[in-house]
Design a protein around this motif. Structure first.
Motif, PDB file in Angstrom:
ATOM      1  N   UNK A 225      80.270  20.241 -94.069  1.00 31.97           N
ATOM      2  CA  UNK A 225      79.928  21.270 -93.073  1.00 31.97           C
ATOM      3  C   UNK A 225      80.279  22.670 -93.561  1.00 31.97           C
ATOM      4  N   UNK A 226      79.687  23.649 -92.896  1.00 29.62           N
ATOM      5  CA  UNK A 226      80.055  25.037 -93.134  1.00 29.62           C
ATOM      6  C   UNK A 226      79.449  25.681 -94.354  1.00 29.62           C
TER       7      UNK A 226
ATOM      8  N   UNK B 117      68.003  31.122 -93.273  1.00 31.23           N
ATOM      9  CA  UNK B 117      69.430  30.863 -93.441  1.00 31.23           C
ATOM     10  C   UNK B 117      70.198  31.753 -92.472  1.00 31.23           C
ATOM     11  N   UNK B 118      70.959  31.159 -91.560  1.00 27.99           N
ATOM     12  CA  UNK B 118      71.814  31.989 -90.696  1.00 27.99           C
ATOM     13  C   UNK B 118      72.808  32.768 -91.562  1.00 27.99           C
ATOM     14  N   UNK B 119      73.372  33.794 -90.990  1.00 30.29           N
ATOM     15  CA  UNK B 119      74.362  34.584 -91.713  1.00 30.29           C
ATOM     16  C   UNK B 119      75.503  33.673 -92.177  1.00 30.29           C
ATOM     17  N   UNK B 120      75.870  33.776 -93.451  1.00 32.18           N
ATOM     18  CA  UNK B 120      76.935  32.938 -93.999  1.00 32.18           C
ATOM     19  C   UNK B 120      78.226  33.148 -93.207  1.00 32.18           C
ATOM     20  N   UNK B 121      78.789  32.066 -92.724  1.00 35.29           N
ATOM     21  CA  UNK B 121      80.005  32.149 -91.927  1.00 35.29           C
ATOM     22  C   UNK B 121      79.744  32.505 -90.478  1.00 35.29           C
ATOM     23  N   UNK B 122      78.471  32.662 -90.103  1.00 36.93           N
ATOM     24  CA  UNK B 122      78.126  33.051 -88.732  1.00 36.93           C
ATOM     25  C   UNK B 122      76.912  32.247 -88.282  1.00 36.93           C
ATOM     26  N   UNK B 123      77.086  30.946 -88.037  1.00 38.37           N
ATOM     27  CA  UNK B 123      75.950  30.111 -87.621  1.00 38.37           C
ATOM     28  C   UNK B 123      75.411  30.527 -86.258  1.00 38.37           C
TER      29      UNK B 123
ATOM     30  N   UNK C  63      81.687  23.523 -81.479  1.00 36.85           N
ATOM     31  CA  UNK C  63      81.439  24.898 -81.929  1.00 36.85           C
ATOM     32  C   UNK C  63      80.255  25.531 -81.214  1.00 36.85           C
ATOM     33  N   UNK C  64      79.474  24.713 -80.494  1.00 42.93           N
ATOM     34  CA  UNK C  64      78.258  25.187 -79.804  1.00 42.93           C
ATOM     35  C   UNK C  64      77.313  25.870 -80.771  1.00 42.93           C
ATOM     36  N   UNK C  65      77.268  25.386 -82.007  1.00 41.37           N
ATOM     37  CA  UNK C  65      76.454  26.046 -83.034  1.00 41.37           C
ATOM     38  C   UNK C  65      75.669  25.037 -83.853  1.00 41.37           C
ATOM     39  N   UNK C  66      74.682  25.567 -84.591  1.00 38.67           N
ATOM     40  CA  UNK C  66      73.903  24.772 -85.530  1.00 38.67           C
ATOM     41  C   UNK C  66      74.524  24.976 -86.914  1.00 38.67           C
ATOM     42  N   UNK C  67      75.172  23.953 -87.419  1.00 44.06           N
ATOM     43  CA  UNK C  67      75.944  24.086 -88.653  1.00 44.06           C
ATOM     44  C   UNK C  67      75.056  24.518 -89.826  1.00 44.06           C
ATOM     45  N   UNK C  68      75.660  25.261 -90.762  1.00 46.35           N
ATOM     46  CA  UNK C  68      74.923  25.790 -91.911  1.00 46.35           C
ATOM     47  C   UNK C  68      74.374  24.695 -92.819  1.00 46.35           C
ATOM     48  N   UNK C  69      74.928  23.503 -92.743  1.00 47.70           N
ATOM     49  CA  UNK C  69      74.484  22.425 -93.648  1.00 47.70           C
ATOM     50  C   UNK C  69      73.021  22.041 -93.418  1.00 47.70           C
ATOM     51  N   UNK C  70      72.470  22.403 -92.264  1.00 44.94           N
ATOM     52  CA  UNK C  70      71.081  22.048 -91.964  1.00 44.94           C
ATOM     53  C   UNK C  70      70.084  23.124 -92.422  1.00 44.94           C
ATOM     54  N   UNK C  71      70.573  24.064 -93.189  1.00 47.23           N
ATOM     55  CA  UNK C  71      69.730  25.162 -93.681  1.00 47.23           C
ATOM     56  C   UNK C  71      69.904  25.313 -95.190  1.00 47.23           C
ATOM     57  N   UNK C  72      68.855  25.731 -95.901  1.00 45.77           N
ATOM     58  CA  UNK C  72      67.519  26.035 -95.373  1.00 45.77           C
ATOM     59  C   UNK C  72      66.681  24.769 -95.161  1.00 45.77           C
ATOM     60  N   UNK C  73      65.634  24.922 -94.385  1.00 43.56           N
ATOM     61  CA  UNK C  73      64.650  23.864 -94.167  1.00 43.56           C
ATOM     62  C   UNK C  73      63.489  24.130 -95.119  1.00 43.56           C
ATOM     63  N   UNK C  74      63.035  23.075 -95.802  1.00 43.23           N
ATOM     64  CA  UNK C  74      62.044  23.249 -96.859  1.00 43.23           C
ATOM     65  C   UNK C  74      60.607  22.915 -96.444  1.00 43.23           C
ATOM     66  N   UNK C  75      60.409  22.544 -95.195  1.00 42.18           N
ATOM     67  CA  UNK C  75      59.051  22.249 -94.746  1.00 42.18           C
ATOM     68  C   UNK C  75      58.797  20.760 -94.611  1.00 42.18           C
TER      69      UNK C  75
ATOM     70  N   UNK D  59      66.345  17.820 -86.938  1.00 43.95           N
ATOM     71  CA  UNK D  59      66.807  19.096 -86.388  1.00 43.95           C
ATOM     72  C   UNK D  59      68.158  18.946 -85.702  1.00 43.95           C
ATOM     73  N   UNK D  60      69.103  19.845 -85.986  1.00 40.66           N
ATOM     74  CA  UNK D  60      70.390  19.795 -85.294  1.00 40.66           C
ATOM     75  C   UNK D  60      70.225  20.135 -83.815  1.00 40.66           C
ATOM     76  N   UNK D  61      71.138  19.645 -83.023  1.00 35.30           N
ATOM     77  CA  UNK D  61      71.103  19.857 -81.575  1.00 35.30           C
ATOM     78  C   UNK D  61      72.413  20.480 -81.112  1.00 35.30           C
ATOM     79  N   UNK D  62      72.350  21.112 -79.951  1.00 32.06           N
ATOM     80  CA  UNK D  62      73.555  21.497 -79.221  1.00 32.06           C
ATOM     81  C   UNK D  62      73.408  20.936 -77.812  1.00 32.06           C
ATOM     82  N   UNK D  63      74.419  20.200 -77.387  1.00 33.73           N
ATOM     83  CA  UNK D  63      74.404  19.628 -76.039  1.00 33.73           C
ATOM     84  C   UNK D  63      75.247  20.498 -75.110  1.00 33.73           C
ATOM     85  N   UNK D  64      74.703  20.770 -73.936  1.00 34.69           N
ATOM     86  CA  UNK D  64      75.438  21.492 -72.906  1.00 34.69           C
ATOM     87  C   UNK D  64      75.800  20.489 -71.800  1.00 34.69           C
ATOM     88  N   UNK D  65      77.082  20.306 -71.573  1.00 33.09           N
ATOM     89  CA  UNK D  65      77.563  19.372 -70.560  1.00 33.09           C
ATOM     90  C   UNK D  65      78.090  20.182 -69.379  1.00 33.09           C
ATOM     91  N   UNK D  66      77.313  20.219 -68.322  1.00 34.47           N
ATOM     92  CA  UNK D  66      77.663  21.035 -67.152  1.00 34.47           C
ATOM     93  C   UNK D  66      78.626  20.228 -66.275  1.00 34.47           C
TER      94      UNK D  66
END
Length: 307
Positions: free
Chosen positions: A153-154, A208-214, A238-250, A259-266
């Motif tokens: 990760x990261x 690519x998200x900003x390095x260190x700032x997913x 972390x409520x984020x899409x980890x950098x390991x899933x980028x870049x996407x090559x098509x 695709x990475x997900x973020x789950x919101x548990x209300x």
């Protein structure tokens, strides 16, 4: 022969079906965003053109050639290009590529993006559970372990080699979603009035998200009393899409990309009233406040949990 993860295609709209981007009550745009992704997820990161300069240069060139004014084809090409970008009329400049770029989709499917259910009546929420289970089949741990690799990760997962060479994909396991995985609680919280909603960002080739700032996800009450939502748990935490899933090559070479997900548990939402919720993407260069398109970098939906 390589095995590919099954595509999660949304149902087709009926012939002649019309929709408006500025009215979420007219159509559930969950499916619209998913259809766009299925049609072509390969939105490419590229420089933003200066349309005014391009048009002026074209006019000058044509005048020099004695044509007097630009041809219809020229203007049509410019119009098509401008439709793909956000335009700031005050600064008279294009801000960023949009359309499919920063669009998001959520699951489970909810008519008109209204999640209405009664905790004590399973028939009112069982279809949400079915929708989530179906969506998460491709994320099952056993399938991810078989098809994809465990990436650190990261950090970006950059793969060199020929452009048409198959790329490896990082695992995104269903278990990463913890209380919203359906593994620990098969009802995804709906049986207790604590619903889970999953959010996915459209794929963008080369982004690519900003390095260190997913890219992160943040939810709040869209309008009204902010205390109507007292607690939200995010998964991953972390409520984020980890950098390991980028870049996407098509999709032609990144065949098993998940695709990475973020789950919101209300976990604590006021009951017996409609609560409008807005979930936004947060990150450098992310646009999430387009007035006439509520699916660019954000999604707005309503929770109405009855007891």
């Amino acid at each position: 022969m390589r095995r590919q993860l099954r595509s999660r295609r949304a149902p087709n709209f009926p012939h002649g079906y019309r929709y408006r981007l500025d009215d979420q009550d007219e159509v559930n745009q969950n499916y619209l965003a998913d259809e766009e992704e299925e049609a072509e997820e390969d939105v490419r990161v590229m420089g933003v053109p200066n349309f005014e300069e391009e048009v002026n240069e074209e006019e000058q060139k044509e005048e020099e050639e004695g044509q007097g004014q630009p041809t219809g084809n020229t203007w049509w090409q410019k119009l098509q290009l401008m439709n793909e970008y956000l335009w700031d009329p005050e600064q008279r400049m294009s801000l960023a590529r949009t359309g499919q770029s920063w669009r998001v989709m959520i699951r489970p499917f909810a008519h008109s993006l209204n999640f209405n259910f009664n905790v004590s009546e399973p028939d009112t929420w069982q279809h949400y559970v079915i929708s989530l289970n179906g969506f998460l089949q491709g994320y099952n741990d056993s399938l991810q372990e078989e098809m994809n690799i465990d990436c650190p990760p990261g950090q970006y997962f950059i793969q060199d080699g020929d452009e048409d060479e198959d790329k490896k994909a990082c695992q995104f396991k269903r278990s990463f979603l913890k209380n919203c995985s359906g593994l620990e609680d098969p009802t995804f919280g709906y049986s207790t009035g604590q619903p889970c909603i999953l959010l996915k960002m459209n794929r963008i080739v080369g982004f690519r998200p900003e390095l260190g700032d997913p890219v992160k996800v943040s939810c709040k009450v869209q309008r009204g009393d902010e205390n109507d939502i007292r607690s939200i748990n995010y998964y991953p935490e972390s409520a984020s899409f980890d950098l390991r899933y980028y870049p996407y090559y098509g999709k032609l070479t990144h065949v098993n990309y998940t695709s990475p997900l973020v789950a919101m548990h209300f976990t604590d939402v006021v009951k017996n009233q409609a609560v409008p919720v807005q979930c936004q993407l947060k990150g450098k260069s992310i646009i999430n406040d387009v007035i006439n398109d509520s699916f660019v970098g954000r999604v707005i939906f309503t929770l109405n949990i009855e007891t």
